[in-house]
Enzyme design. Structure first.
Site, PDB file in Angstrom:
ATOM      1  N   VAL A  78      46.525  36.049  41.018  1.00 42.94           N
ATOM      2  CA  VAL A  78      47.106  34.724  40.844  1.00 42.94           C
ATOM      3  C   VAL A  78      48.301  34.827  39.907  1.00 42.94           C
ATOM      4  CG1 VAL A  78      46.746  32.389  39.952  1.00 42.94           C
ATOM      5  CG2 VAL A  78      44.926  33.516  41.249  1.00 42.94           C
ATOM      6  N   ALA A 123      49.930  35.866  34.832  1.00 40.69           N
ATOM      7  CA  ALA A 123      49.234  36.250  36.056  1.00 40.69           C
ATOM      8  C   ALA A 123      47.853  36.776  35.675  1.00 40.69           C
ATOM      9  CB  ALA A 123      50.015  37.309  36.825  1.00 40.69           C
ATOM     10  N   LYS A 124      47.009  36.951  36.663  1.00 49.44           N
ATOM     11  CA  LYS A 124      45.699  37.569  36.428  1.00 49.44           C
ATOM     12  C   LYS A 124      45.169  38.052  37.768  1.00 49.44           C
ATOM     13  CE  LYS A 124      42.989  38.368  32.844  1.00 49.44           C
ATOM     14  NZ  LYS A 124      43.483  38.780  31.514  1.00 49.44           N
ATOM     15  N   GLY A 125      44.367  39.090  37.717  1.00 46.11           N
ATOM     16  CA  GLY A 125      43.728  39.601  38.912  1.00 46.11           C
ATOM     17  C   GLY A 125      42.264  39.893  38.659  1.00 46.11           C
ATOM     18  N   ASP A 164      41.721  44.931  31.821  1.00 49.55           N
ATOM     19  CA  ASP A 164      40.941  43.798  31.295  1.00 49.55           C
ATOM     20  C   ASP A 164      39.481  44.216  31.356  1.00 49.55           C
ATOM     21  OD1 ASP A 164      41.570  40.745  30.606  1.00 49.55           O
ATOM     22  OD2 ASP A 164      39.699  40.759  31.715  1.00 49.55           O
TER      23      ASP A 164
END
Length: 434
Positions: A78, A123-125, A164
């Site tokens: 995202v 952003a992040k995944g 992360d």
């Protein structure tokens, strides 16, 4: 910052379809944005632009297992906003990963980067998987397939992933190699948090912990507390929590309790962090540490300590336990550990809460340093990295305190409003296309 309290905005329930579950991280993130939008006098259109991601990708990842079988996992990436620069954010492997969680984390990354004046959007995944149940080879194949699926939207000028929960520097090396093979040449700056041997930055692995401790010590002193006479409890003993525990102990803080997902331990005299780390390395958990007594994991958050560092996952401080929390200062090592209900309770109690978008920003700051070094092919010493990290963290802390005094808001409200205002201004200057 321009504030027009007379300007009204629609409820976020109307504008962005907000749910009612206050423990949902996306609900929490949008609630914080709504408060900032109201403070700043934003209209409905600007609020919607900031409340919704610019781009989302959901991928199905078939994985060939070591035993010859196949499982299929769901992955996400995202990109919340890139008005101020390329998107930036971690990649998480956890059985609890969901689209809403990734959306929330991406939004918080936007505010974090902006607050620390790092030229990125958020952003992040994530992949919904328990990485502990799979071999190293299986995780490598999973990572490479996920990377190949999101190739069209990542890159040094587009979106730069980082480690992360459940991922590490090896994960980033696999991602970099997969992207580089597809590009036909080595692209070190496509990810950060890599091993130093393939273009990573010195000081990156400990940067989030160092940032947390810089802010924790400053926050204790702001409350009139001498760190050398303070006690602390830390929830989480992973990359962030373990490092924070070690650094706080070196600074003279008595770390009396540490917990992880398997249990928690307590010693009124203070834990020997080195011995605890050795135990956790052997057993996989702090539970069963012979030099301390066990305590229920939920009780750790309620201990009578000066400093509490939630450094695990989101939503652990909530309406069910906030009134039982006795810490004078809470420094958020995790993303989103405090719900909106808990925030209100802490404000009423006079508890100082340092928000995640400042407290745990050390990782993205040094990720930015790594990206700069990768683009320039010029590497800094660890001392240079640490010095620049400390300067950025403490400058942001003092700027936040100064702005808070002017606005009369909580630290979280001030931090979020400050960041949201800067992102909105960047968007307005760029304009709408077409």
């Amino acid at each position: 910052m321009t504030i027009d309290a007379s300007t009204s905005i629609r409820s976020s329930h109307e504008s962005v379809g907000l749910g009612t579950d206050q423990d949902n991280p996306l609900t929490n993130a949008r609630s914080q944005l709504e408060a900032a939008a109201r403070t700043l006098g934003f209209d409905h259109g600007m609020h919607q632009i900031l409340a919704n991601p610019r781009r989302e990708m959901i991928v199905q990842i078939p994985l060939r297992l070591d035993n010859g079988g196949v499982e299929v996992f769901t992955g996400y990436r995202v990109q919340h906003n890139f008005s101020r620069g390329p998107a930036k954010g971690g990649l998480r492997y956890s059985p609890h990963v969901s689209l809403d969680e990734v959306r929330a984390l991406a939004m918080w990354m936007t505010w974090k980067c902006t607050l620390l004046d790092v030229p990125y959007g958020g952003a992040k995944g994530g992949i919904t998987i328990d990485p502990r149940q799979y071999s190293r080879g299986e995780l490598e194949r999973l990572t490479r397939r996920y990377t190949s699926e999101i190739l069209p939207i990542i890159g040094p000028e587009r979106d730069i992933p980082a480690p992360d929960i459940g991922t590490d520097e090896h994960t980033m090396a696999w991602m970099m190699d997969t992207f580089s093979v597809a590009s036909g040449y080595t692209v070190p700056a496509v990810v950060t948090g890599k091993p130093v041997s393939v273009g990573g930055s010195l000081g990156r692995s400990s940067s989030t912990s160092k940032g947390v401790v810089h802010i924790a010590l400053a926050a204790l002193e702001h409350k009139g507390l001498n760190p050398a006479r303070c006690t602390a409890a830390i929830q989480g003993f992973g990359k962030v929590g373990a490092g924070a525990a070690e650094l706080l102990a070196k600074a003279g803080v008595r770390v009396v309790a540490v917990g992880d997902q398997y249990g928690a331990v307590y010693s009124s005299k203070g834990l020997n962090i080195r011995h605890l780390a050795e135990h956790a390395g052997r057993t996989g958990s702090v539970a069963g540490f012979a030099e301390a007594e066990p305590v229920p994991s939920e009780a750790l958050l309620e201990l009578n300590v000066d400093l509490l560092v939630p450094a695990a996952v989101e939503g652990v401080l909530n309406r069910m336990n906030a009134r039982k929390v006795q810490a004078k200062v809470i420094v958020e090592g995790a993303n989103g550990p405090t719900t909106a209900d808990a925030d209100a309770i802490f404000q009423e109690a006079g508890t100082l809460v340092v928000p995640d978008i400042l407290a745990n920003a050390g990782g993205v700051i040094v990720s930015y340093f790594e990206w700069v070094q990768g683009n320039q092919a010029y590497w800094w010493t660890e001392a240079e990295v640490d010095e620049r990290l400390e300067h950025r963290m403490l400058a942001a802390w003092h700027n936040l305190l100064e702005t808070q005094r002017k606005l009369g808001l909580t630290l979280r409200e001030t931090a979020t409003a400050t960041a949201v205002d800067k992102v909105a201004k960047a968007h307005k200057i760029r304009g709408l296309y077409p």
